[in-house]
Design an enzyme around this catalytic site. Structure first.
Site, PDB file in Angstrom:
ATOM      1  N   SER A 110      -8.283   0.172  -5.481  1.00 11.60           N
ATOM      2  CA  SER A 110      -8.617   0.402  -4.085  1.00 11.60           C
ATOM      3  C   SER A 110     -10.129   0.575  -3.933  1.00 11.60           C
ATOM      4  O   SER A 110     -10.871  -0.367  -4.190  1.00 11.60           O
ATOM      5  CB  SER A 110      -7.834   1.599  -3.535  1.00 11.60           C
ATOM      6  N   LYS A 135       0.853  -1.190   0.000  1.00 12.85           N
ATOM      7  CA  LYS A 135       0.000   0.000   0.000  1.00 12.85           C
ATOM      8  C   LYS A 135       0.883   1.233   0.000  1.00 12.85           C
ATOM      9  O   LYS A 135       1.212   1.806   1.044  1.00 12.85           O
ATOM     10  CB  LYS A 135      -0.939   0.007   1.209  1.00 12.85           C
TER      11      LYS A 135
END
Length: 585
Positions: free
Chosen positions: A384, A189
């Site tokens: 996402s 991430k």
């Protein structure tokens, strides 16, 4: 005194009447300027496609440009452009397509949709000619579909390979004594890296190299197929910097000839059997939209195409290109309850955004899926939060060069205490009725217990996100955990991993939805409904004017301003998104 009041009220009445008449005249002028012009497509016409035009998911209005007679009043959406190209292949009045390829600001998947439509057009036997003074790599990708590619003698083709650069702000924040308090789940991430690192982490470098290689390999393979050149040769051209000028492009067979604009016009006249000096009937996409019946209108059944483009947020704002959950919940519910709509195609082009807003949209789509088929078509991004709102679909389509996945979440909260104290001389003090009443305040650092609170919330939302993917994609928990971790995947990689079902665009998604709904004839209905020009005009005077002014003043620094503004918008809210622009050159 009586005469004074007579004159006063007479003048006031005249002023009111004049004002009313002026408003009526102004509205009439606006109505005339914004009214769609009836267009007749003449025989022997050439459809013009400007690759420098950005194609959003839906048609956009430019009422100010129309009033000033300076710009086109409307810009077709991507799916409009694709369907018009398909319609032109069967239109006897359209003899070919002229590609003006001086640039291409569109994303990879958007370019893929246009390219596939152009290749399909060529199967009709009609010509496609491309011309540019200087072609970017993305512009050349579209130009490579043409029968003939012409380049300005003093122009060039950018053919140097792909690269992406990320701006890191950690050093800037340290100089300002601003402490970013960062929380995230997923070792890939990379969303928070610009604020906690001074360079890419190894994990981010691995994932970026992987999807960039996929995009580049697909790019070279398609160009090679169109130009009859093998991929290894094209790779060598870029790697050794062999394309330095227009003559190199001709000699190495990337283009077919060097021409000035007037010479290209002569080439087109030959194709159209016109005499030298005859006018060519050029038809822009905007004009063709008004004169061609390219939309499916037959059948009693309806298939809805719901476009979702931009960042995912909770509340509506002044921007058109956002996905506000409060609006999309209503739209999806309306489509679910409409019995005449047999299936929903959800077109997602989003880097994500608010995790809470994503969950709300996911919930409404999950309910819709129980009532009728839901098919997702991914655009340039469905990453996402963009993947969060896609994962529940019956079937997911993506282009090979779509960027998706990035299953992970993060939150950022700035501690500005030292910045205010040491840079501005400002200090803070206060009173609270409970120990954590000021949790999240920017005027002090968090305690370790408070940090644990936030991280626990992050972990919970990440776990929920993964559970949505497990249920929607019917994958094992261990598998999802291994392919999540915030990692970004190309469309090709996503299909191999089971995050995506099929490679294809909107046409394929619509056909799939019709098949799942068991309807052979249908009408397409597109949502959200495009704002009327007059409504858009009222809005444009405010938000667009201020945005244009800022963009003009900042110039090349506008992208930095956008990132800082986005950081402010993310403050304190748990995010499932890519916060920085993945600009691939």
């Amino acid at each position: 005194m009586r005469n004074f009041f007579k004159i006063f009220f007479a003048s006031l009445l005249a002023l009111i009447v004049f004002g009313v008449i002026s408003i009526i005249v102004m509205l009439a002028m606006i109505g005339k300027a914004l009214a769609p012009e009836k267009v007749v497509i003449d025989p022997n016409s050439v459809l013009v496609l400007e690759t420098s035009q950005p194609y959003g998911e839906q048609k956009t209005n430019n009422p100010i440009g129309a009033l000033l007679q300076r710009d086109a009043s409307e810009t077709p959406g991507l799916y409009d452009a694709v369907r018009m190209i398909e319609h032109a292949a069967k239109d006897d009045n359209i003899k070919g397509i002229y590609l003006k390829t001086d640039g291409n600001p569109n994303g990879f998947a958007t370019s893929e949709e246009l390219r596939n439509a152009l290749l399909q057009f060529r199967k009709s036997g009609k010509f496609v000619y491309a011309y540019g003074e200087g072609m970017s790599q993305q512009a050349y990708y579209l130009a490579s579909t043409a029968n003939k590619i012409f380049l300005h003698p003093q122009g060039g083709v950018d053919f140097q390979g792909f690269s992406t650069t990320i701006m890191f702000l950690k050093g800037t924040l340290e100089k300002l004594e601003i402490q970013p308090q960062i929380f995230y789940d997923g070792r890939f991430k990379s969303a928070t890296e610009p604020f906690r690192e001074t360079q890419m982490t190894e994990a981010n470098r691995i994932q970026t190299r992987a999807y960039l290689s996929d995009l580049y390999g697909h790019y070279l393979a398609n160009i090679g197929k169109s130009r009859n050149l093998d991929t290894a040769t094209l790779y060598r051209y870029a790697n050794e910097g062999l394309i330095q000028n227009a003559h190199d492009a001709v000699n190495l067979k990337l283009v077919d000839g060097l021409r000035y604009d007037d010479q290209v016009m002569d080439e087109l006249r030959k194709q159209l059997n016109l005499e030298k000096g005859d006018d060519i009937n050029f038809v822009s996409l905007t004009k063709y939209e008004s004169g061609a019946d390219y939309k499916s209108t037959s059948g009693d059944s309806k298939i809805a195409v719901l476009y979702a483009q931009g960042s995912i947020v909770s509340k509506s704002g002044n921007e058109d290109v956002i996905i506000a959950s409060e609006d999309y919940i209503k739209e999806i519910r309306k489509l679910r309850e409409d019995k005449s709509i047999k299936a929903i195609v959800f077109r997602v082009n989003s880097p994500g955004g608010s995790a809470l807003a994503s969950e709300s949209i996911w919930r409404e789509l999950e309910l819709a899926k129980k009532a009728k088929p839901v098919v997702v078509s991914m655009g340039d991004y469905a990453a996402s939060g963009g993947y969060y709102i896609s994962c529940m679909a019956d079937t997911i389509f993506a282009q090979p060069n779509t960027l998706t996945g990035s299953i992970g979440v993060f939150a950022m909260m700035a501690n500005l205490q030292n910045f205010f104290k040491n840079k501005l001389g400002v200090t803070f003090d206060g009173v609270k009725t409970a120990q954590y009443a000021d949790l999240g305040s920017a005027t002090r650092p968090m305690t370790e217990t408070e940090r644990q609170f936030i991280q626990k919330a992050i972990d919970s939302i990440y776990s929920t996100f993964k559970s949505r993917v497990i249920a929607g994609r019917k994958l094992q928990a261990a598998v999802v955990d291994s392919i999540a971790q915030g990692r970004v995947w190309s469309g090709v990689q996503a299909k191999q991993l089971g995050l995506v079902d099929r490679i294809g665009g909107l046409n394929e998604a619509v056909a799939c939805a019709a098949k799942m709904a068991k309807v052979s004839s249908y009408r397409l209905r597109e949502y959200p409904e495009v704002k009327e020009p007059l409504e858009k005009l009222m809005k444009t005077f405010g938000s667009d004017a201020s945005a244009s002014y800022v963009k003009k003043e900042l110039g090349a620094n506008y992208s930095i301003y956008q990132q800082i503004k986005r950081l402010q918008e993310m403050e304190g809210e748990i995010q499932a998104r890519l916060p920085f622009d993945l600009l691939i050159k």
